[in-house]
Design a protein around this motif. Structure first.
Motif, PDB file in Angstrom:
ATOM      1  N   CYS A 257      52.687  27.351  19.751  1.00 56.16           N
ATOM      2  CA  CYS A 257      52.499  26.671  21.023  1.00 56.16           C
ATOM      3  C   CYS A 257      52.317  25.188  20.759  1.00 56.16           C
ATOM      4  CB  CYS A 257      51.283  27.225  21.763  1.00 56.16           C
ATOM      5  SG  CYS A 257      50.896  26.339  23.299  1.00 56.16           S
ATOM      6  N   SER A 265      49.383  23.755  29.158  1.00 55.11           N
ATOM      7  CA  SER A 265      49.590  24.291  27.811  1.00 55.11           C
ATOM      8  C   SER A 265      48.305  24.888  27.274  1.00 55.11           C
ATOM      9  CB  SER A 265      50.117  23.201  26.866  1.00 55.11           C
ATOM     10  OG  SER A 265      49.157  22.174  26.680  1.00 55.11           O
ATOM     11  N   ALA A 268      47.894  28.356  28.938  1.00 53.17           N
ATOM     12  CA  ALA A 268      48.925  29.242  28.390  1.00 53.17           C
ATOM     13  C   ALA A 268      48.548  29.692  26.982  1.00 53.17           C
ATOM     14  CB  ALA A 268      50.279  28.539  28.386  1.00 53.17           C
ATOM     15  N   ALA A 269      48.068  28.760  26.159  1.00 55.27           N
ATOM     16  CA  ALA A 269      47.667  29.102  24.791  1.00 55.27           C
ATOM     17  C   ALA A 269      46.490  30.066  24.795  1.00 55.27           C
ATOM     18  CB  ALA A 269      47.316  27.832  24.021  1.00 55.27           C
ATOM     19  N   LEU A 280      49.131  33.752  16.928  1.00 53.17           N
ATOM     20  CA  LEU A 280      49.424  32.466  17.572  1.00 53.17           C
ATOM     21  C   LEU A 280      48.937  31.304  16.714  1.00 53.17           C
ATOM     22  CD1 LEU A 280      50.248  30.717  20.096  1.00 53.17           C
ATOM     23  CD2 LEU A 280      47.871  30.998  20.858  1.00 53.17           C
ATOM     24  N   CYS A 282      48.835  27.044  17.145  1.00 54.44           N
ATOM     25  CA  CYS A 282      49.081  25.899  18.025  1.00 54.44           C
ATOM     26  C   CYS A 282      49.354  24.657  17.190  1.00 54.44           C
ATOM     27  CB  CYS A 282      47.889  25.655  18.940  1.00 54.44           C
ATOM     28  SG  CYS A 282      47.667  26.932  20.203  1.00 54.44           S
ATOM     29  N   LEU A 357      58.037  30.565  21.344  1.00 51.37           N
ATOM     30  CA  LEU A 357      57.382  29.305  21.656  1.00 51.37           C
ATOM     31  C   LEU A 357      56.724  29.421  23.028  1.00 51.37           C
ATOM     32  CD1 LEU A 357      56.888  26.245  21.065  1.00 51.37           C
ATOM     33  CD2 LEU A 357      59.020  25.804  22.307  1.00 51.37           C
ATOM     34  N   VAL A 358      55.431  29.139  23.104  1.00 50.33           N
ATOM     35  CA  VAL A 358      54.695  29.196  24.365  1.00 50.33           C
ATOM     36  C   VAL A 358      54.919  27.906  25.139  1.00 50.33           C
ATOM     37  CG1 VAL A 358      52.417  29.385  25.434  1.00 50.33           C
ATOM     38  CG2 VAL A 358      52.933  30.689  23.357  1.00 50.33           C
ATOM     39  N   GLN A 359      55.201  28.031  26.414  1.00 50.43           N
ATOM     40  CA  GLN A 359      55.386  26.863  27.273  1.00 50.43           C
ATOM     41  C   GLN A 359      54.608  27.067  28.566  1.00 50.43           C
ATOM     42  OE1 GLN A 359      59.124  24.652  27.489  1.00 50.43           O
ATOM     43  NE2 GLN A 359      59.225  25.171  29.653  1.00 50.43           N
ATOM     44  N   ASN A 383      56.187  19.303  27.218  1.00 51.60           N
ATOM     45  CA  ASN A 383      56.116  19.092  25.778  1.00 51.60           C
ATOM     46  C   ASN A 383      56.645  17.730  25.335  1.00 51.60           C
ATOM     47  OD1 ASN A 383      55.046  21.694  25.449  1.00 51.60           O
ATOM     48  ND2 ASN A 383      57.093  22.561  25.476  1.00 51.60           N
ATOM     49  N   GLU A 397      56.373  32.298  28.704  1.00 52.60           N
ATOM     50  CA  GLU A 397      55.926  31.484  29.827  1.00 52.60           C
ATOM     51  C   GLU A 397      54.957  32.289  30.694  1.00 52.60           C
ATOM     52  OE1 GLU A 397      60.031  30.601  31.092  1.00 52.60           O
ATOM     53  OE2 GLU A 397      59.455  28.491  30.927  1.00 52.60           O
TER      54      GLU A 397
END
Length: 548
Positions: A257, A265, A268-269, A280, A282, A357-359, A383, A397
């Motif tokens: 992330c 963000s 979301a994380a 995960l 970051c 990929l976390v968005q 981002n 997402e």
């Protein structure tokens, strides 16, 4: 919004040409996907500026809602099995060629319908009523006479005479056969009507706006009494279902992330970390363009407080070198974005097995983007300017069904501190787009200090949660001043403060004069090189919230 009223996010996927939906099959741009919520209220958009607001009001009733295009067929709507349909308003006249419409077969589905403004006129026209342009329009606050207080939408002890918000030129003159006229206004003989047997209701006014005092009560009566929707869209459901969606999507793969320091963000994380824990990682790229002290706060929150594996990249020198001599706004955005990409790729390159990929995409992003392949395209406004299209990551997402206020509520439930959850929206390129002209370390430091004063005074005045954004801008000019009996030639600072619900439109905030005076005095006295302060009173439209 009532705390705890959030719906579980839908999986990523395609969205149709208008940007609606969440996970549409690639072979059919207008297909409606299977959703986590079995019986949503669907808001059919006829081009209304208030379509998002309608969806938000339904969610405030603890019932999930989504916005869908009017082009959907009856079969596509039936496949979704919604609890009800709300036809939104719109700027067109039902008599204009090419005006938005809906397949009349929708009325035969037996699904409850509520028409609002243009939506009400469309119901009347399509079912045999009369809609005319009489030359007598109604705009703004309008008195409403309720002629049938036992009508569904007017029940619950509402007054027979009340104020509503109107915005129409055409008006319904004759209701269709089978309908009962339940309210009128000075220039709208059919201001509300209902066909109880067919479960079709319509109002000429806007119940979704705060200027209709009993509007939320009207909506809730229709939602609960006509649609039979339970008020069970809760915080527990969104977290539990969101966790399950993420686990199903990523399996045992590694996920990364890109933290920006903003609330989207961050939440979301936190949600993804709740789902998969140590899978995960970051990556926080500190480009030196954040607000004062925010880089340290991000590290403290995620590495120490949340216990998330965090790669912190101190890249300030690289970004300032890249921005040297760059003054064009778009060139600055591209330079910051491209440098971010390189730094991010270098930092994440060691995570060899990362597939996802976390968005922090939100629902307004999906709508406002105008469509595209949500599973493969990373939007340029996320981002820090956007990641390259050829990056081999699948997107996660988890917030794409939520509005900003819902995301804040979710962040609090996930244990994020208020300093993160209630952080105001901040552009990906950071202060680089709030400094007009060249971005240098000295100019960033000056703006950071002025911006801190603006936010401190907003907080001290108790207005932090009433203001969508409040910040300082450093223009590329100097002005003459007098300080200590000496002539100065210093920088002006422009204060920008707006109110908004979703940033698609915004109004300049009417800050108290004494508050503006304190800001101005402190900035001039505490920030070296500043001798003048101005206040921006431009709304969006015609301006934008940010200056560049």
């Amino acid at each position: 919004m009532v705390p705890g009223t959030i719906r579980a996010p839908a999986p990523s996927g395609r969205i149709d040409g208008r940007g609606y939906g969440s996970a549409v099959a690639p072979s059919d741009e207008n297909a409606i996907p299977e959703q986590l919520d079995e019986r949503p209220i669907l808001v059919v958009d006829f081009g209304a500026q208030y379509a998002q607001l309608i969806a938000r009001r339904v969610r405030e009733a603890h019932v999930y809602s989504e916005i869908v295009p009017a082009s959907l067929s009856p079969e596509q709507i039936a496949e979704r099995a919604p609890a009800g349909l709300i036809f939104s308003g719109g700027p067109a006249s039902v008599h204009v060629e090419g005006a938005p419409t809906i397949d009349p077969g929708v009325y035969d589905l037996g699904i409850p319908i509520l028409g609002i403004c243009y939506g009400a006129q469309l119901v009347a026209q399509q079912l045999g009523g009369t809609v005319e342009a009489t030359g007598r329009s109604e705009y703004g606050r309008t008195p409403l006479d309720v002629t049938h207080p036992d009508a569904v939408v007017f029940g619950g002890g509402q007054p027979d005479h009340q104020q509503v918000w109107m915005s129409h030129r055409d008006s319904i003159q004759v209701a269709p056969e089978g309908f009962t006229v339940t309210a009128s206004s000075p220039d709208a003989p059919v201001a509300a009507m209902e066909d109880v047997a067919r479960r079709i209701h319509a109002v000429q006014f806007h119940p979704e706006v705060v200027h209709t005092p009993h509007g939320q009560q009207m909506l809730e009566r229709w939602i609960y009494e006509v649609c039979g929707s339970p008020a069970d869209w809760t915080m527990t459901s969104v977290i539990d279902a969101g966790v399950e969606v993420v686990r199903q999507q990523v399996g045992d793969a590694r996920v990364i992330c890109a933290l920006s320091g903003g609330v989207d963000s961050a939440v979301a994380a936190a949600l993804v970390h709740r789902a998969i824990g140590p899978q995960l990682t970051c990556v926080f790229v500190d480009h030196g363009l954040m607000r004062e002290g925010e880089g340290e706060q991000v590290v403290e929150t995620f590495r120490r407080h949340q216990g998330i594996e965090l790669i912190h990249v101190q890249a300030q020198d690289r970004f300032f070198a890249r921005l040297e001599g760059v003054t064009d706004p778009e060139d600055k955005r591209k330079a910051i974005g491209e440098e971010f990409i390189r730094v991010f790729e270098e930092a994440s390159g060691g995570i060899e097995d990362a597939r996802f990929l976390v968005q922090g995409t939100l629902y307004p992003d999906v709508i406002e983007s105008g469509g595209g392949d949500g599973a493969s395209t990373i939007k340029s406004h996320h981002n820090v300017g956007g990641l390259p299209e050829d990056m081999q990551f699948e997107l996660v997402e988890p917030l794409r069904s939520l509005f900003k206020d819902e995301v804040r509520t979710l962040g609090t439930e996930l244990g994020l501190p208020d300093e993160i959850v209630w952080r105001q929206p901040f552009p990906g390129p950071g202060l680089g787009v709030r400094i007009i002209g060249e971005v240098t370390p000295a100019r960033v430091a000056l703006l950071q200090r002025a911006d801190t004063i603006v936010r401190e005074e907003i907080r001290a005045a108790g207005l932090e949660r009433d203001i969508w954004q409040a910040f300082a801008v450093l223009p590329d000019i100097r002005s003459v001043g007098v300080m200590g009996d000496e002539r100065t030639y210093g920088h002006p600072i422009i204060i920008r403060a707006v109110t908004s619900e979703d940033a698609m439109t915004a109004d300049w905030a009417r800050l108290p004069h004494d508050l503006l005076e304190r800001m101005s005095s402190r900035i001039i006295n505490e920030v070296d090189g500043v001798n003048r302060v101005a206040y921006d009173i431009t709304s969006k439209p015609p301006g934008t919230i940010e200056w560049e």
